[in-house]
Motif scaffolding. Sequence first.
Motif, short mmCIF file in Angstrom:
data_model
loop_
_atom_site.label_atom_id
_atom_site.label_comp_id
_atom_site.label_asym_id
_atom_site.label_seq_id
_atom_site.Cartn_x
_atom_site.Cartn_y
_atom_site.Cartn_z
N ASP A 32 0.86 -1.19 0.00
CA ASP A 32 0.00 0.00 0.00
C ASP A 32 0.89 1.24 0.00
O ASP A 32 1.29 1.75 1.05
CB ASP A 32 -0.91 -0.01 1.22
N ARG A 61 -8.55 0.44 8.93
CA ARG A 61 -8.02 0.58 7.56
C ARG A 61 -7.24 -0.66 7.15
O ARG A 61 -7.32 -1.13 6.00
CB ARG A 61 -7.13 1.82 7.52
N LEU A 108 -12.74 0.66 6.45
CA LEU A 108 -13.09 2.08 6.30
C LEU A 108 -13.77 2.26 4.95
O LEU A 108 -13.21 2.82 4.01
CB LEU A 108 -11.85 2.97 6.40
N PRO A 157 -15.55 6.60 3.82
CA PRO A 157 -14.72 7.71 4.29
C PRO A 157 -15.43 9.05 4.23
O PRO A 157 -15.16 9.94 5.04
CB PRO A 157 -13.51 7.68 3.36
N GLU A 209 -8.60 9.41 3.00
CA GLU A 209 -9.08 8.16 2.40
C GLU A 209 -9.83 8.42 1.10
O GLU A 209 -9.78 7.61 0.17
CB GLU A 209 -9.97 7.41 3.38
N ARG A 267 -7.46 8.42 -1.82
CA ARG A 267 -6.62 7.25 -1.99
C ARG A 267 -6.51 6.80 -3.45
O ARG A 267 -5.42 6.49 -3.94
CB ARG A 267 -7.13 6.08 -1.15
#
Length: 462
Positions: A17, A219, A224, A227, A281, A284
Amino acid sequence: MGSSVRELAEKTPAGRDRYIDLLRVASLGTVVIGHWLMAAVTVGDDGRTEVGNLLAVVPDLQILTWVLQIMPVFFFVGGFSHALSYRSLSRKAPERVSVYSAFLRARLQRLLRPTMVFTGVWGAAALLLQLIGEGGALLDVTLRLVAQPLWFIGIYLAMVAFTPPLLRLHERYGWGAFGGLVLAAGAVDAARFAFGVPYVEFLNFAFVWLAVHQLGFLRADGRLRAPSALAGAGLVGAALLVAFGPYPLSMVGMPGERVSNMAPPTFALLCHGMWLVGAVELLRGPATRWLARPRVWRGVVTANGISMTAFLWHLTAMLGVYGMLLALDVRLPEPASMAWWAQVPLRMAAAGVLTGVLVAAFRRFERPGAAGELRLTPGPASGPAAAVGVTLCLFGVLGLSMVGFGGLLEGRTAMLVAVRVTAPVAVGMALAGWLLVERAGRSLSPTPPLPELSGSAGRGGR
């Protein structure tokens, strides 16, 4: 370092990630830039030097802290990384291995080595300056201020220490564990503001920051999923609390304020953390696509390798720039004046250059160990010793952040919880704690796959 960074970037696992690594770098970088921008150094007619806060000079700018107070994001990232690290060690550990002590040592190595070097260098410099009788002007302020960012490391140590029990609560109750911490933080503020219960507010150093840390666990498990709802609830909650409650607008501490959202943390700061976590988030997807570019990812890898060193030394660099200006008799304009704003880019550029010099000098203490696989070997139970060690580290680092490096020979003290501590005592506690953690966790040989503050970010879910 360039070839090694390229090699590390090219070896990045496909499932890593990368956004978590970017958030770690971006949050620390935002703190550094914020400190450089907000510092307002003035020299009075009596020659006395003071370091104020631009946000106190221009209160209308305090709304910027709703974006620039980014530390909740760093603690959220910590929760994500800690969950993955502890689970990985638990899977690999044979019987009779203290996973807790191994986990503490793995997480604290990259954090405490540069911190102890910073402490040693500044402690020796402060003692030497006092012995030769140097002081006054900006120097006394510098000796007090350069240690203040260590509060963040102390709080982070607490999060590492509490990871195993809170991770078990998360695995059993999920969002309920986070909700429990939120309710506890709200109850503390109710007792503080509605009923005037003394000292209860200090419990929110745990409840507020650990609640944000718990979001990192969620997370890590891919939970999550809304968000926008988290960001909206946090933003609306913080706005209502500031508008109708006893909470100030600024999400950082302001000099002279009766109530600070930061020290100790308030329920409004927890809502602010929820808003920030939800907001990052939401970004992302596009950020992950951007990080797929090789050049961008190499930049993140490079920054992660020096982030803690830069954070530790950035105030030294900033105050060093002001010291050079005063030594050259450059007039410091009135904060927030046109002349002051005109100087800002030059001062920040100079601080960046000086930080780069300091990073070049000290970055080797942030580098990971020798390459190899994690090796966990059976040994005596060492969890209690590790717990004592991390507790000593926590209180030592927090104590030093409060007392600073000034007045070493006079025994200058600061109140830490209910005990007065001096800088030598604080340093002694931190060193003793670190040695205990190292000794207790030596069955572990950690080799982080990428340079970063707190270890591998790993994958973003189960």
